[in-house]
Design an enzyme around this catalytic site. Sequence first.
Site, PDB file in Angstrom:
ATOM      1  N   GLY A 205       0.788  -1.229   0.000  1.00  0.00           N
ATOM      2  CA  GLY A 205       0.000   0.000   0.000  1.00  0.00           C
ATOM      3  C   GLY A 205       0.816   1.273   0.000  1.00  0.00           C
ATOM      4  O   GLY A 205       0.266   2.366  -0.043  1.00  0.00           O
ATOM      5  N   HIS A 206       2.153   1.164   0.098  1.00  0.00           N
ATOM      6  CA  HIS A 206       3.067   2.307   0.001  1.00  0.00           C
ATOM      7  C   HIS A 206       2.748   3.404   1.009  1.00  0.00           C
ATOM      8  O   HIS A 206       2.750   4.591   0.687  1.00  0.00           O
ATOM      9  CB  HIS A 206       3.064   2.879  -1.417  1.00  0.00           C
ATOM     10  CG  HIS A 206       3.270   1.842  -2.469  1.00  0.00           C
ATOM     11  ND1 HIS A 206       4.445   1.140  -2.598  1.00  0.00           N
ATOM     12  CD2 HIS A 206       2.434   1.356  -3.427  1.00  0.00           C
ATOM     13  CE1 HIS A 206       4.334   0.273  -3.598  1.00  0.00           C
ATOM     14  NE2 HIS A 206       3.136   0.377  -4.106  1.00  0.00           N
ATOM     15  N   CYS A 207       2.452   2.987   2.242  1.00  0.00           N
ATOM     16  CA  CYS A 207       2.224   3.947   3.337  1.00  0.00           C
ATOM     17  C   CYS A 207       1.054   4.884   3.065  1.00  0.00           C
ATOM     18  O   CYS A 207       1.023   6.008   3.588  1.00  0.00           O
ATOM     19  CB  CYS A 207       3.483   4.770   3.614  1.00  0.00           C
ATOM     20  SG  CYS A 207       4.955   3.791   3.941  1.00  0.00           S
ATOM     21  N   GLN A 208       0.107   4.448   2.258  1.00  0.00           N
ATOM     22  CA  GLN A 208      -1.072   5.268   1.990  1.00  0.00           C
ATOM     23  C   GLN A 208      -2.128   4.939   3.030  1.00  0.00           C
ATOM     24  O   GLN A 208      -2.858   3.956   2.912  1.00  0.00           O
ATOM     25  CB  GLN A 208      -1.613   4.997   0.581  1.00  0.00           C
ATOM     26  CG  GLN A 208      -0.632   5.334  -0.520  1.00  0.00           C
ATOM     27  CD  GLN A 208      -0.309   6.814  -0.570  1.00  0.00           C
ATOM     28  OE1 GLN A 208      -1.128   7.630  -0.986  1.00  0.00           O
ATOM     29  NE2 GLN A 208       0.885   7.174  -0.148  1.00  0.00           N
ATOM     30  N   ALA A 209      -2.213   5.737   4.077  1.00  0.00           N
ATOM     31  CA  ALA A 209      -3.079   5.452   5.223  1.00  0.00           C
ATOM     32  C   ALA A 209      -4.544   5.359   4.804  1.00  0.00           C
ATOM     33  O   ALA A 209      -5.033   6.153   4.001  1.00  0.00           O
ATOM     34  CB  ALA A 209      -2.902   6.534   6.290  1.00  0.00           C
TER      35      ALA A 209
END
Length: 246
Positions: A205-209
């Site tokens: 998710g590439h740190c996509q909160a």
Amino acid sequence: MPVDPASGDYDHRALPALVTERTRFVAVTHVHHVFGVDMNVHRVREAVGPDVPICLDAAQSVGHRPVSVAELDVDFVVFSGHKMLALPGVGAVWARNRRGPRFALSGWEGTPNTAGIVSMAAAFDWLEAAGLAEIEAWTRALSARFTDGLARMPGVRVLGCQDSLTANSTVQQRESIVTFRHSAVRSDDLGFVLADEGIMVRADGHCQAGRGSGDHAVRVSVHVYNTPEEIDRVLAVVSRCEGMRS
């Protein structure tokens, strides 16, 4: 800060409405860690006005392209060492000390990361000798080669601005980062397939909160040590997955 999903850039039309008399500090990104595009910090400054301090996350730009703090109207620049060819566990903060509270240097407890600090200094020397403008041109060319190849695959969607996918794009090109999804293969599965071929990518998710697993994607990051032949290898593996189904 809102992002335009079509372009991957900050939604500059929405920014002014978010700034009030209570706004004390704004944190923005120089190059987006997923879309790989310059986030046009000068537009952010225009939106927030001349008095609000801006902190610029330059982790994806320092070491990949020339970065001049004299040309950036920001108050803090922060970046990590491992993305600029230094060892992990070290980074830096630059402060202009013109707006807001002054940033004062402070000491630390325990033993500093001496090896990391020395490696960062060596990385700066190497990058300066190699030429950051030349490194940027090289990585942009690799990214353009990759996006050009992915754009020809009907089962693949590159995230971010769709007008910057080809090598002859008239808009800004990707700054060493290209992220995509495959319609037939889950991103984490594709990550394992690429790893089995000796190709290291990030597939999550590439740190996509706040985003679910359905929003996972594969991110390919290139640097000066990568070659056109390696780009073609990645394209070949992705192309072989066209007939697969998750």
